[in-house]
Design a protein around this motif. Sequence first.
Motif, PDB file in Angstrom:
ATOM      1  N   ALA A 137      34.005  33.899  44.345  1.00  0.00           N
ATOM      2  CA  ALA A 137      33.139  34.984  44.818  1.00  0.00           C
ATOM      3  C   ALA A 137      32.836  36.007  43.731  1.00  0.00           C
ATOM      4  CB  ALA A 137      33.787  35.685  46.008  1.00  0.00           C
ATOM      5  N   GLY A 138      33.428  35.841  42.562  1.00  0.00           N
ATOM      6  CA  GLY A 138      33.164  36.763  41.464  1.00  0.00           C
ATOM      7  C   GLY A 138      33.890  38.096  41.581  1.00  0.00           C
ATOM      8  N   ILE A 139      34.983  38.132  42.364  1.00  0.00           N
ATOM      9  CA  ILE A 139      35.765  39.358  42.514  1.00  0.00           C
ATOM     10  C   ILE A 139      36.674  39.514  41.302  1.00  0.00           C
ATOM     11  CG2 ILE A 139      37.413  40.599  43.966  1.00  0.00           C
ATOM     12  CD1 ILE A 139      34.696  40.158  45.244  1.00  0.00           C
ATOM     13  N   GLU A 140      36.677  40.697  40.707  1.00  0.00           N
ATOM     14  CA  GLU A 140      37.497  40.905  39.517  1.00  0.00           C
ATOM     15  C   GLU A 140      37.945  42.357  39.412  1.00  0.00           C
ATOM     16  OE1 GLU A 140      33.543  41.374  36.641  1.00  0.00           O
ATOM     17  OE2 GLU A 140      34.856  39.638  36.411  1.00  0.00           O
ATOM     18  N   ASP A 141      38.725  42.639  38.374  1.00  0.00           N
ATOM     19  CA  ASP A 141      39.206  43.991  38.066  1.00  0.00           C
ATOM     20  C   ASP A 141      39.952  44.605  39.256  1.00  0.00           C
ATOM     21  OD1 ASP A 141      38.063  43.734  35.547  1.00  0.00           O
ATOM     22  OD2 ASP A 141      36.140  44.535  36.220  1.00  0.00           O
ATOM     23  N   LYS A 142      39.647  45.869  39.589  1.00  0.00           N
ATOM     24  CA  LYS A 142      40.380  46.574  40.639  1.00  0.00           C
ATOM     25  C   LYS A 142      40.235  45.907  42.004  1.00  0.00           C
ATOM     26  CE  LYS A 142      40.096  51.160  38.483  1.00  0.00           C
ATOM     27  NZ  LYS A 142      39.597  52.562  38.649  1.00  0.00           N
ATOM     28  N   ALA A 143      39.069  45.381  42.288  1.00  0.00           N
ATOM     29  CA  ALA A 143      38.851  44.723  43.573  1.00  0.00           C
ATOM     30  C   ALA A 143      39.745  43.491  43.709  1.00  0.00           C
ATOM     31  CB  ALA A 143      37.384  44.326  43.729  1.00  0.00           C
ATOM     32  N   LEU A 144      39.927  42.754  42.630  1.00  0.00           N
ATOM     33  CA  LEU A 144      40.797  41.581  42.665  1.00  0.00           C
ATOM     34  C   LEU A 144      42.249  42.000  42.885  1.00  0.00           C
ATOM     35  CD1 LEU A 144      41.242  38.561  42.383  1.00  0.00           C
ATOM     36  CD2 LEU A 144      41.357  38.869  39.896  1.00  0.00           C
ATOM     37  N   VAL A 145      42.660  43.084  42.231  1.00  0.00           N
ATOM     38  CA  VAL A 145      44.021  43.600  42.433  1.00  0.00           C
ATOM     39  C   VAL A 145      44.225  43.955  43.908  1.00  0.00           C
ATOM     40  CG1 VAL A 145      45.662  45.416  41.854  1.00  0.00           C
ATOM     41  CG2 VAL A 145      44.197  44.462  40.072  1.00  0.00           C
ATOM     42  N   ALA A 146      43.231  44.620  44.509  1.00  0.00           N
ATOM     43  CA  ALA A 146      43.330  45.007  45.917  1.00  0.00           C
ATOM     44  C   ALA A 146      43.434  43.795  46.821  1.00  0.00           C
ATOM     45  CB  ALA A 146      42.125  45.863  46.309  1.00  0.00           C
ATOM     46  N   VAL A 147      42.666  42.762  46.538  1.00  0.00           N
ATOM     47  CA  VAL A 147      42.710  41.526  47.334  1.00  0.00           C
ATOM     48  C   VAL A 147      44.085  40.877  47.244  1.00  0.00           C
ATOM     49  CG1 VAL A 147      41.859  39.151  47.446  1.00  0.00           C
ATOM     50  CG2 VAL A 147      40.239  41.039  47.293  1.00  0.00           C
ATOM     51  N   ILE A 148      44.613  40.772  46.025  1.00  0.00           N
ATOM     52  CA  ILE A 148      45.927  40.138  45.843  1.00  0.00           C
ATOM     53  C   ILE A 148      47.016  40.965  46.522  1.00  0.00           C
ATOM     54  CG2 ILE A 148      47.629  39.366  44.163  1.00  0.00           C
ATOM     55  CD1 ILE A 148      45.116  37.659  44.287  1.00  0.00           C
ATOM     56  N   ILE A 149      46.918  42.286  46.469  1.00  0.00           N
ATOM     57  CA  ILE A 149      47.895  43.133  47.161  1.00  0.00           C
ATOM     58  C   ILE A 149      47.863  42.852  48.650  1.00  0.00           C
ATOM     59  CG2 ILE A 149      48.390  45.512  47.882  1.00  0.00           C
ATOM     60  CD1 ILE A 149      47.562  46.421  45.086  1.00  0.00           C
ATOM     61  N   ALA A 150      46.675  42.861  49.239  1.00  0.00           N
ATOM     62  CA  ALA A 150      46.534  42.647  50.681  1.00  0.00           C
ATOM     63  C   ALA A 150      47.065  41.290  51.106  1.00  0.00           C
ATOM     64  CB  ALA A 150      45.067  42.794  51.087  1.00  0.00           C
ATOM     65  N   MET A 151      46.922  40.303  50.241  1.00  0.00           N
ATOM     66  CA  MET A 151      47.322  38.943  50.600  1.00  0.00           C
ATOM     67  C   MET A 151      48.788  38.629  50.304  1.00  0.00           C
ATOM     68  SD  MET A 151      44.635  37.246  51.892  1.00  0.00           S
ATOM     69  CE  MET A 151      44.591  38.728  52.899  1.00  0.00           C
TER      70      MET A 151
END
Length: 308
Positions: free
Chosen positions: A249-263
């Motif tokens: 989906a092209g998610i990177e940087d801070k947004a990717l960190v947030a996704v990994i935290i949530a998961m």
Amino acid sequence: MMLIVNALLPVLLVIAAGNVVARMGIITQEQWRGVEKVAYFLLFPAIIIHTVARTDFGALPAVGMAVTLLCSILVTATLALALRPLLQSRFRIDGPRFTSIFQGAVRWNTFVALALADEMIGPDGVALLAVAVVTMIPVLNVISVLVLARFAHGTAPGAGKILLDLVRNPFIWSTATGLFLNFTGLPLPTFFMSTLKILGSAALPIGIVCVGAGLNLGALRRPGPSLTTSAILKLGVMPLVAFTIAGLAGIEDKALVAVIIAMSVPTASGSYLLARQMGGDSKLMAEILTFETVLAAITMPIVFLLAF
């Protein structure tokens, strides 16, 4: 590696401090429930409203994050359901026990996630996690209720009750309030925003102290198939799925960190109450909660090290 450890360790130590205080008996169980309610209904809504109202969402990949989170939940939930026949035939895991495995595999501890986002991402962390809150909480509540209704043989609430619970959820209505203020641009008095800031500053430490206080280390036993299956799905499979989908989906940087935290955070403490209300195995659910929270201290640094 040290950056990851330095971000995770303070949160884990505060969780540990909460458990120590609870074991010392300084605060009774009933008093802890009161502290949890203050954090849940007042402090966390304050920090979410304050942050979301001031965030430039045009600069955030909200749609890509939402798609990534939803797909990760659905993939993990489908895998858990696919494993049910094997768990039943091989390990004699009945319906109520399976519902606890399922909740442990797909739900997330919002308190811990918000605290980690604040530590690892900074000012944008809570805003990015607000995207996860709006995306994940309604879906996870609905599918958890459906699975419990199907396999636990308890009394399932109707659609109206489920909708009302979602509307009453502090994470939902506070995010909606923040979004309303953000998009309408309504001028707010400085004292109002300052009040929200003061209340919100207490949310993260009190919230994660309560997480530690809720752990029952005495309930842990030698991990069997139920605990192991739930933990592998939640702390291993779900972050891996999310990382893969985020890349597509092209998610990177801070947004990717947030996704990994949530998961990658452990399962939600509210899963115990739902299991008790709908005929699930609440004792197993309590064990899964504790097991995943303790194990996450090991798995989360590994997940972030591999992802970044």
